[in-house]
Design a protein around this motif. Sequence first.
Motif, PDB file in Angstrom:
ATOM      1  N   VAL A  88       0.834  -1.191   0.000  1.00 45.90           N
ATOM      2  CA  VAL A  88       0.000   0.000   0.000  1.00 45.90           C
ATOM      3  C   VAL A  88       0.876   1.251   0.000  1.00 45.90           C
ATOM      4  CG1 VAL A  88      -0.157   0.207   2.522  1.00 45.90           C
ATOM      5  CG2 VAL A  88      -2.002   1.082   1.101  1.00 45.90           C
ATOM      6  N   ASN A  89       0.433   2.246  -0.731  1.00 38.85           N
ATOM      7  CA  ASN A  89       0.998   3.587  -0.670  1.00 38.85           C
ATOM      8  C   ASN A  89      -0.135   4.576  -0.944  1.00 38.85           C
ATOM      9  OD1 ASN A  89       0.680   3.755  -3.561  1.00 38.85           O
ATOM     10  ND2 ASN A  89       2.614   2.636  -3.761  1.00 38.85           N
ATOM     11  N   ALA A  90       0.187   5.839  -0.979  1.00 41.01           N
ATOM     12  CA  ALA A  90      -0.866   6.842  -1.130  1.00 41.01           C
ATOM     13  C   ALA A  90      -1.637   6.664  -2.432  1.00 41.01           C
ATOM     14  CB  ALA A  90      -0.258   8.243  -1.056  1.00 41.01           C
ATOM     15  N   THR A  91      -0.941   6.323  -3.515  1.00 38.66           N
ATOM     16  CA  THR A  91      -1.603   6.174  -4.811  1.00 38.66           C
ATOM     17  C   THR A  91      -2.483   4.930  -4.842  1.00 38.66           C
ATOM     18  OG1 THR A  91       0.304   7.244  -5.843  1.00 38.66           O
ATOM     19  CG2 THR A  91      -1.221   6.093  -7.290  1.00 38.66           C
ATOM     20  N   VAL A  92      -1.952   3.806  -4.342  1.00 40.43           N
ATOM     21  CA  VAL A  92      -2.751   2.574  -4.290  1.00 40.43           C
ATOM     22  C   VAL A  92      -3.993   2.782  -3.439  1.00 40.43           C
ATOM     23  CG1 VAL A  92      -2.754   0.182  -3.497  1.00 40.43           C
ATOM     24  CG2 VAL A  92      -0.774   1.086  -4.704  1.00 40.43           C
ATOM     25  N   LEU A  93      -3.841   3.511  -2.340  1.00 39.17           N
ATOM     26  CA  LEU A  93      -4.974   3.790  -1.463  1.00 39.17           C
ATOM     27  C   LEU A  93      -6.027   4.616  -2.189  1.00 39.17           C
ATOM     28  CD1 LEU A  93      -5.855   3.189   1.427  1.00 39.17           C
ATOM     29  CD2 LEU A  93      -4.836   5.374   2.111  1.00 39.17           C
ATOM     30  N   SER A 144     -13.369   9.115 -13.106  1.00 43.39           N
ATOM     31  CA  SER A 144     -12.339   9.580 -12.173  1.00 43.39           C
ATOM     32  C   SER A 144     -11.476   8.421 -11.699  1.00 43.39           C
ATOM     33  CB  SER A 144     -12.994  10.271 -10.977  1.00 43.39           C
ATOM     34  OG  SER A 144     -13.746  11.393 -11.385  1.00 43.39           O
ATOM     35  N   ALA A 145     -12.114   7.279 -11.387  1.00 41.20           N
ATOM     36  CA  ALA A 145     -11.350   6.111 -10.948  1.00 41.20           C
ATOM     37  C   ALA A 145     -10.431   5.610 -12.065  1.00 41.20           C
ATOM     38  CB  ALA A 145     -12.300   5.000 -10.504  1.00 41.20           C
ATOM     39  N   ALA A 180      -6.358   5.422 -11.878  1.00 42.04           N
ATOM     40  CA  ALA A 180      -5.647   4.170 -12.159  1.00 42.04           C
ATOM     41  C   ALA A 180      -4.655   4.343 -13.308  1.00 42.04           C
ATOM     42  CB  ALA A 180      -6.645   3.065 -12.477  1.00 42.04           C
ATOM     43  N   TYR A 181      -5.050   5.114 -14.332  1.00 37.23           N
ATOM     44  CA  TYR A 181      -4.165   5.342 -15.478  1.00 37.23           C
ATOM     45  C   TYR A 181      -2.940   6.155 -15.063  1.00 37.23           C
ATOM     46  CZ  TYR A 181      -2.575   6.911 -20.062  1.00 37.23           C
ATOM     47  OH  TYR A 181      -1.812   7.179 -21.174  1.00 37.23           O
ATOM     48  N   CYS A 182      -3.162   7.191 -14.238  1.00 34.73           N
ATOM     49  CA  CYS A 182      -2.031   7.987 -13.748  1.00 34.73           C
ATOM     50  C   CYS A 182      -1.092   7.136 -12.890  1.00 34.73           C
ATOM     51  CB  CYS A 182      -2.550   9.181 -12.935  1.00 34.73           C
ATOM     52  SG  CYS A 182      -3.407  10.429 -13.924  1.00 34.73           S
ATOM     53  N   ASP A 183      -1.673   6.236 -12.081  1.00 36.49           N
ATOM     54  CA  ASP A 183      -0.845   5.345 -11.268  1.00 36.49           C
ATOM     55  C   ASP A 183      -0.002   4.436 -12.149  1.00 36.49           C
ATOM     56  OD1 ASP A 183       0.061   3.936  -8.925  1.00 36.49           O
ATOM     57  OD2 ASP A 183      -1.392   2.365  -9.399  1.00 36.49           O
ATOM     58  N   GLN A 184      -0.607   3.947 -13.235  1.00 39.02           N
ATOM     59  CA  GLN A 184       0.135   3.080 -14.147  1.00 39.02           C
ATOM     60  C   GLN A 184       1.275   3.841 -14.822  1.00 39.02           C
ATOM     61  OE1 GLN A 184      -2.272   1.443 -17.272  1.00 39.02           O
ATOM     62  NE2 GLN A 184      -0.735  -0.050 -17.892  1.00 39.02           N
TER      63      GLN A 184
END
Length: 205
Positions: A135-140, A184-185, A189-193
């Motif tokens: 877990v990290n801020a982005t995954v959360l 938005s989700a 998710a795309y930004c996290d990738q």
Amino acid sequence: MSQATHTQEPQKLSTLSKFIFASRWLQLPLYLGLILAQCVYVYHFWVELVDLIRAAMGNGVALQHLLDAVSVAGSETVRPTKLNETTIMLVVLGLIDVVMISNLLIMVIVGGYETFVSRLGLQNHPDQPEWLSHVNATVLKVKLAMAIIGISSIHLLKTFINVKSYDAKELIAQTVIHVVFLLSALAIAYCDQLMSRTHQQAQKH
């Protein structure tokens, strides 16, 4: 010849650095407050479940409590005199909604505390959540967004079941809001990738 092992000592922090770093504990009352909110949701869940069981056994007071909970304000629909399938479905969807919000609270409490306050020390614990190990801020953020979509889906389904009590504008508005949550989700998710891909490429170089 034995090779000497060098252990890297932790860097000593200045007084100001210690004070700033210790300020993270100010978030502890917030997470304790969320735990109290979780208790309220548990109590609400059991009140609704007990009313559902009592209404199924023919209790008129419990039935009125359920109808007050699931009926739409301003609706002129004639209330049923006994528990029917639609009422059961709306009540069960409400219970599922409470469970999903409770799951959301658990993710915020456990994941937020682990990420921003202090380690919980759950390594090798049999009940450690699978998502907590990475877990990290982005995954959360992504998991919270997915939970919000699930909650929004439950509310939208409840609206469609009780569609006669809503006008077209309200139905369109709720649908658009749900689509915005979904987009938005996907964007998060795309930004996290993209960030993960950039980090991996930077490590290779």
